[in-house]
Design a protein around this motif. Structure first.
Motif, PDB file in Angstrom:
ATOM      1  N   ALA A   1     -22.554 -15.578  -1.956  1.00 53.89           N
ATOM      2  CA  ALA A   1     -21.097 -15.836  -2.582  1.00 53.89           C
ATOM      3  C   ALA A   1     -20.604 -14.489  -3.077  1.00 53.89           C
ATOM      4  CB  ALA A   1     -21.355 -16.812  -3.527  1.00 53.89           C
ATOM      5  N   LEU A   2     -21.096 -13.587  -3.713  1.00 56.12           N
ATOM      6  CA  LEU A   2     -20.768 -12.178  -4.318  1.00 56.12           C
ATOM      7  C   LEU A   2     -20.092 -11.568  -2.968  1.00 56.12           C
ATOM      8  CD1 LEU A   2     -23.512 -11.266  -6.720  1.00 56.12           C
ATOM      9  CD2 LEU A   2     -21.001 -12.186  -7.406  1.00 56.12           C
ATOM     10  N   ILE A   3     -20.869 -11.581  -1.910  1.00 52.85           N
ATOM     11  CA  ILE A   3     -20.281 -10.847  -0.811  1.00 52.85           C
ATOM     12  C   ILE A   3     -19.146 -11.506  -0.319  1.00 52.85           C
ATOM     13  CG2 ILE A   3     -20.591 -10.418   1.762  1.00 52.85           C
ATOM     14  CD1 ILE A   3     -23.832 -10.105   1.100  1.00 52.85           C
ATOM     15  N   GLU A   4     -18.981 -12.555  -0.394  1.00 54.20           N
ATOM     16  CA  GLU A   4     -17.881 -13.575  -0.046  1.00 54.20           C
ATOM     17  C   GLU A   4     -16.475 -13.192  -0.971  1.00 54.20           C
ATOM     18  OE1 GLU A   4     -15.798 -16.180   2.607  1.00 54.20           O
ATOM     19  OE2 GLU A   4     -17.544 -15.262   2.661  1.00 54.20           O
TER      20      GLU A   4
ATOM     21  N   VAL B   1     -19.058 -21.914  -3.877  1.00 56.83           N
ATOM     22  CA  VAL B   1     -19.420 -21.193  -2.787  1.00 56.83           C
ATOM     23  C   VAL B   1     -20.937 -20.944  -2.663  1.00 56.83           C
ATOM     24  CG1 VAL B   1     -19.338 -19.015  -1.551  1.00 56.83           C
ATOM     25  CG2 VAL B   1     -17.242 -20.086  -2.598  1.00 56.83           C
ATOM     26  N   ALA B   2     -21.617 -20.637  -3.898  1.00 60.32           N
ATOM     27  CA  ALA B   2     -22.998 -20.406  -3.721  1.00 60.32           C
ATOM     28  C   ALA B   2     -23.694 -21.591  -3.317  1.00 60.32           C
ATOM     29  CB  ALA B   2     -23.293 -19.837  -5.157  1.00 60.32           C
ATOM     30  N   TRP B   3     -23.375 -22.793  -3.982  1.00 62.29           N
ATOM     31  CA  TRP B   3     -23.983 -24.144  -3.701  1.00 62.29           C
ATOM     32  C   TRP B   3     -23.679 -24.455  -2.207  1.00 62.29           C
ATOM     33  CZ3 TRP B   3     -27.599 -26.718  -5.647  1.00 62.29           C
ATOM     34  CH2 TRP B   3     -27.648 -28.120  -5.333  1.00 62.29           C
ATOM     35  N   ARG B   4     -22.515 -24.364  -1.508  1.00 58.29           N
ATOM     36  CA  ARG B   4     -22.522 -24.189  -0.181  1.00 58.29           C
ATOM     37  C   ARG B   4     -23.336 -23.488   0.613  1.00 58.29           C
ATOM     38  NH1 ARG B   4     -15.813 -24.315  -0.319  1.00 58.29           N
ATOM     39  NH2 ARG B   4     -15.355 -26.366  -1.049  1.00 58.29           N
ATOM     40  N   LYS B   5     -23.527 -22.242   0.125  1.00 55.32           N
ATOM     41  CA  LYS B   5     -24.301 -21.442   0.949  1.00 55.32           C
ATOM     42  C   LYS B   5     -25.831 -21.906   0.678  1.00 55.32           C
ATOM     43  CE  LYS B   5     -21.452 -17.974   1.789  1.00 55.32           C
ATOM     44  NZ  LYS B   5     -21.017 -17.633   3.286  1.00 55.32           N
ATOM     45  N   PHE B   6     -26.235 -22.315  -0.456  1.00 59.45           N
ATOM     46  CA  PHE B   6     -27.513 -22.738  -0.502  1.00 59.45           C
ATOM     47  C   PHE B   6     -27.831 -24.033   0.505  1.00 59.45           C
ATOM     48  CE2 PHE B   6     -29.906 -26.172  -2.713  1.00 59.45           C
ATOM     49  CZ  PHE B   6     -31.153 -25.701  -2.550  1.00 59.45           C
TER      50      PHE B   6
END
Length: 387
Positions: free
Chosen positions: A34-37, A57-62
């Motif tokens: 998410a940080l990269i995004e 975003v992090a939850w979606r990545k997970f």
């Protein structure tokens, strides 16, 4: 994104994902993506709610990562629906992350490393440099810690005393490399104090500030240890001392005394004395009595014996010291000091030399060697003058 933003937001986002059921390592991986995004998209139009954006975003990545694994797919189906973009909620997830990183199942060194990585937001390289180990060694230590806490649920209050002990360990490491661990410990303890109104958190913060106020004069330009009694008190940081005293008074007013408050009270009495000779040693002894009653700590008893020697004379200090185990760290150094105070300089010199062998660090070892050399030189001068 600036480094300060990353260090502030990362632990908060990790904590939210862990609370929602993500494993620690998976949560951290998702947050890094998410940080990269964020780096890629925020340069033009940063979101108003940066924490909420990162959580979403992090939850979606997970969830995306979970779809590739059957067991994680089952977890995903049981999880709550994905939250809409917006604020991350009012639950204090960062506080829970403190408890997770200081979990009793972790060794002290692993708890410290994981706290610096997850709560402090430091990189593995920075932590490794601070502890003077290779980056691969520190990466392995952090990975093992993550695996240890991967199945721990944040559904019950953690052990605050363990959290405080971990933060105190970080503070006592001081600094090396490009990370000042003492300053980092103060930053994290300030953060904890802002989230949790507790007298011992305030006591620990006050203790750190009062000790940190003397930091720049503890070692001279030649790298030599400067004892408290001969430090230039005009160079102490009076702003930090004032802040520490105010925080301590606020904690003591709650009338629930703990060990960090007692230690901070002792540090405050040293800070309050215009000179070493004006130190209120009787009151310091009283605070050591409180500290010993609270902790039964042999180290506190040792320090109390030295304080008794200052308040009531070296013979009283030696009597207090004689009741303790000679195998205690710094016992021989304390005995040497009290022997010198009593006038037995020959024995004191021998004890200083013996204490130097067991000193825990180079500045302390060299200081004890100089003390022994000083007394031996004075004794030779006396013999030559009388011959």
């Amino acid at each position: 994104m600036e480094e300060t933003q990353v260090r502030t937001l990362t632990p908060q986002v990790i904590a939210v994902l862990v609370r929602r059921g993500a494993g620690f390592a998976a949560a951290e991986d998702a947050v890094q993506e998410a940080l990269i995004e964020a780096v890629r998209t925020w340069s033009s139009t940063p979101p108003r709610d940066q924490l909420g954006w990162l959580v979403t975003v992090a939850w979606r990545k997970f969830l995306d990562a979970g779809r590739a694994d059957a067991s994680r797919r089952r977890r995903e189906l049981r999880a709550d629906a994905e939250p809409p973009p917006g604020t991350a909620g009012e639950t204090d997830d960062t506080l829970q992350l403190y408890f997770l990183c200081a979990h009793p199942s972790l060794t002290p060194s692993s708890a410290v490393a994981l706290t610096l990585r997850a709560v402090g937001g430091l990189t593995t390289r920075q932590i490794a440099a601070a502890y003077l180990v290779s980056e691969s060694t520190m990466a392995q230590r952090i990975s093992r810690a993550k695996r240890t806490v991967s199945g721990v649920r944040l559904d019950s209050p953690g052990d605050l005393s363990t959290v405080l002990r971990v933060l105190y360990l970080v503070f006592n490491e001081g600094y090396s490399g490009d990370v000042d661990l003492a300053a980092e410990a103060i930053r994290l303890t300030r953060q904890l104090a802002g989230r949790l109104r507790h007298e011992e958190v305030q006591g620990l913060l006050a203790l750190m500030l009062l000790h940190h106020a003397r930091r720049r004069v503890r070692i001279n330009d030649d790298g030599q240890l400067v004892p408290l009694a001969v430090q230039d008190r005009s160079l102490w940081d009076t702003a930090l001392i004032s802040e520490g005293v105010v925080i301590l008074q606020r904690a003591l007013a709650r009338q629930r005394l703990g060990e960090y408050q007692a230690q901070a009270a002792i540090a405050a009495l040293h800070a309050d004395a215009p000179s070493a000779g004006e130190t209120d040693w009787p009151q310091i002894v009283e605070w050591y009595d409180e500290l010993v009653a609270l902790t039964k700590s042999p180290v506190a008893k040792l320090n109390r014996a030295v304080a008794v020697g200052e308040a009531d004379g070296p013979q009283a200090g030696l009597a207090a010291l004689s009741a303790l185990d000679p195998a205690l760290p710094r016992y021989t150094a304390a005995l040497a000091y009290l022997r010198e105070r009593s006038g037995d300089t020959g024995e004191a010199a021998r004890l200083y030399a013996r204490a130097a062998v067991a000193a825990p660090n180079l500045p302390e070892r060299e200081h004890l060697i100089r003390q022994a050399a000083r007394l031996n030189s004075a004794e030779r001068t006396t013999r030559e003058a009388s011959s």
